[in-house]
Design an enzyme around this catalytic site. Structure first.
Site, PDB file in Angstrom:
ATOM      1  N   GLY A 127      64.580  68.492  61.143  1.00  0.00           N
ATOM      2  CA  GLY A 127      65.973  68.287  60.775  1.00  0.00           C
ATOM      3  C   GLY A 127      67.008  68.513  61.860  1.00  0.00           C
ATOM      4  N   ASP A 128      66.651  69.128  62.976  1.00  0.00           N
ATOM      5  CA  ASP A 128      67.634  69.357  64.048  1.00  0.00           C
ATOM      6  C   ASP A 128      66.928  69.363  65.397  1.00  0.00           C
ATOM      7  OD1 ASP A 128      70.164  69.801  65.153  1.00  0.00           O
ATOM      8  OD2 ASP A 128      70.001  71.986  64.989  1.00  0.00           O
ATOM      9  N   LEU A 129      66.144  68.340  65.643  1.00  0.00           N
ATOM     10  CA  LEU A 129      65.402  68.256  66.901  1.00  0.00           C
ATOM     11  C   LEU A 129      66.353  67.879  68.031  1.00  0.00           C
ATOM     12  CD1 LEU A 129      62.399  68.577  67.694  1.00  0.00           C
ATOM     13  CD2 LEU A 129      62.236  66.090  67.636  1.00  0.00           C
ATOM     14  N   ASN A 133      66.440  73.005  71.063  1.00  0.00           N
ATOM     15  CA  ASN A 133      65.454  73.542  70.128  1.00  0.00           C
ATOM     16  C   ASN A 133      64.022  73.261  70.570  1.00  0.00           C
ATOM     17  OD1 ASN A 133      67.293  74.736  68.429  1.00  0.00           O
ATOM     18  ND2 ASN A 133      67.425  72.991  67.034  1.00  0.00           N
ATOM     19  N   THR A 169      73.252  68.631  64.652  1.00  0.00           N
ATOM     20  CA  THR A 169      73.817  68.455  65.982  1.00  0.00           C
ATOM     21  C   THR A 169      74.132  66.980  66.124  1.00  0.00           C
ATOM     22  OG1 THR A 169      72.419  70.262  66.790  1.00  0.00           O
ATOM     23  CG2 THR A 169      73.477  68.859  68.441  1.00  0.00           C
TER      24      THR A 169
END
Length: 323
Positions: A127-129, A133, A169
């Site tokens: 969900g937020d690659l 991260n 992001t």
């Protein structure tokens, strides 16, 4: 600086409007640790809830290539997720001062895709690659995915609603994560975000530019990226094609799973290792860039690869999955 019993804090290494991240060690076993901290006095309720969510979701899987919190600690003033410190740096930090050649690009891309494949087969969408991260060990060049504060189990009943409300992001979010499209969010959203990352690794810039949240949403939904090989002439066209497939606006036009992407990346890596170059051979676009998981490998209930085993586990985590 806060105090947490049994831990020595050496330095702060990151801060945003939600959390602070520190490097230190455990006094009990001298283990180097990373502490992801929310200060209760200043935190919004959602920030604390996200920390609990991250800890609970990461209990669902144990996947090679992922660094997950080993425990949660709290006092009257702070809540902290404690992870082992492996001494790696973020990919975002690494590419600021290091040039990524084609060999390293492929090695890095293959590792990330392998880990994503394991996560997706475990029923988890990250969900937020993004480069921030992903960690890289500067010695071994081994790559790890971190931060599951925006992750969702695939079988959560409120999966799509949860995705729209979680932290994103904007530079790396998929079109379906904007909430403007009538499209559900699944593992192919991670593949889009990976496409943005890989574009940046090779071309030195993200595929789109915007100034605010609305402009970023418009860019991801409506703008077509310039192919990477047109930005940097040294990028092989076939790799450019792979990245552009990841960046397709419609999930149906992307890779339908990380397995297909891995097939193509490994083929490129083997060509580079054996011949010193990556070339377009007859049938590549038709056969490999469109590689799709065979139908007999899909879960007939969902159409997703390998998720049969997770339904019963996910349903046990109340408050995380919406069950």
């Amino acid at each position: 600086m806060f105090e947490l019993p049994d831990y020595v804090i050496n330095e702060q290494i990151h801060e945003n409007n939600r959390v602070k991240v520190y490097r230190g060690y455990s006094e009990k076993d001298r283990m180097p640790v990373i502490l992801k901290v929310v200060e209760k006095e200043y935190a919004e309720p959602g920030h604390i809830a996200n920390l609990y969510r991250e800890y609970e979701i990461t209990r669902l899987f144990d996947v090679d290539g992922v660094i997950r919190p080993e425990r949660m600690e709290q006092t009257g003033t702070v809540i902290a997720l404690v992870s082992r410190d492996i001494g790696a740096v973020s990919l975002k930090e690494y590419i600021r001062s290091n040039k990524v050649d084609l060999k390293m690009f492929l090695e890095t891309a293959i590792q990330i895709a392998e880990t994503l494949n394991r996560l997706h087969n475990a029923g988890i969408v990250h969900g937020d690659l993004k480069p921030g991260n992903v960690l890289i060990d500067t010695g071994s060049k081994k790559v790890y995915i971190i931060d599951f504060s925006s992750a969702i189990p695939v079988f959560s009943k409120n999966r799509d609603t949860a995705f729209y409300n979680l932290v994103k992001t904007y530079e790396y979010m998929s079109p379906e994560q904007t909430g403007r499209l009538n499209i559900g969010v699944d593992y192919r959203s991670d593949l889009y975000s990976l496409g943005v990352m890989l574009y940046e690794l090779l071309a030195g810039t993200t595929p789109f530019r915007a100034e605010d949240q609305d402009a970023w949403a418009d860019a991801h939904i409506t703008q077509t990226a310039k192919p990477p090989h047109e930005v940097q002439g040294s990028i092989p066209e076939v790799i450019s094609d792979i990245i552009m497939k990841l960046l397709a606006k419609s999930p149906e036009e992307r890779y339908q799973g990380a397995n297909g992407l891995l097939y193509d990346l490994r083929e490129c890596y083997n060509q580079l290792a054996n011949t010193g170059e990556v070339y377009m051979y007859h049938g590549y676009k038709e056969a490999n860039v469109n590689q799709i998981i065979p139908a007999d490998h899909l879960d007939p209930y969902t159409g997703f690869p390998g998720y049969k085993q997770l339904r019963c586990r996910v349903s046990k985590i109340k408050g995380v999955t919406g069950e």
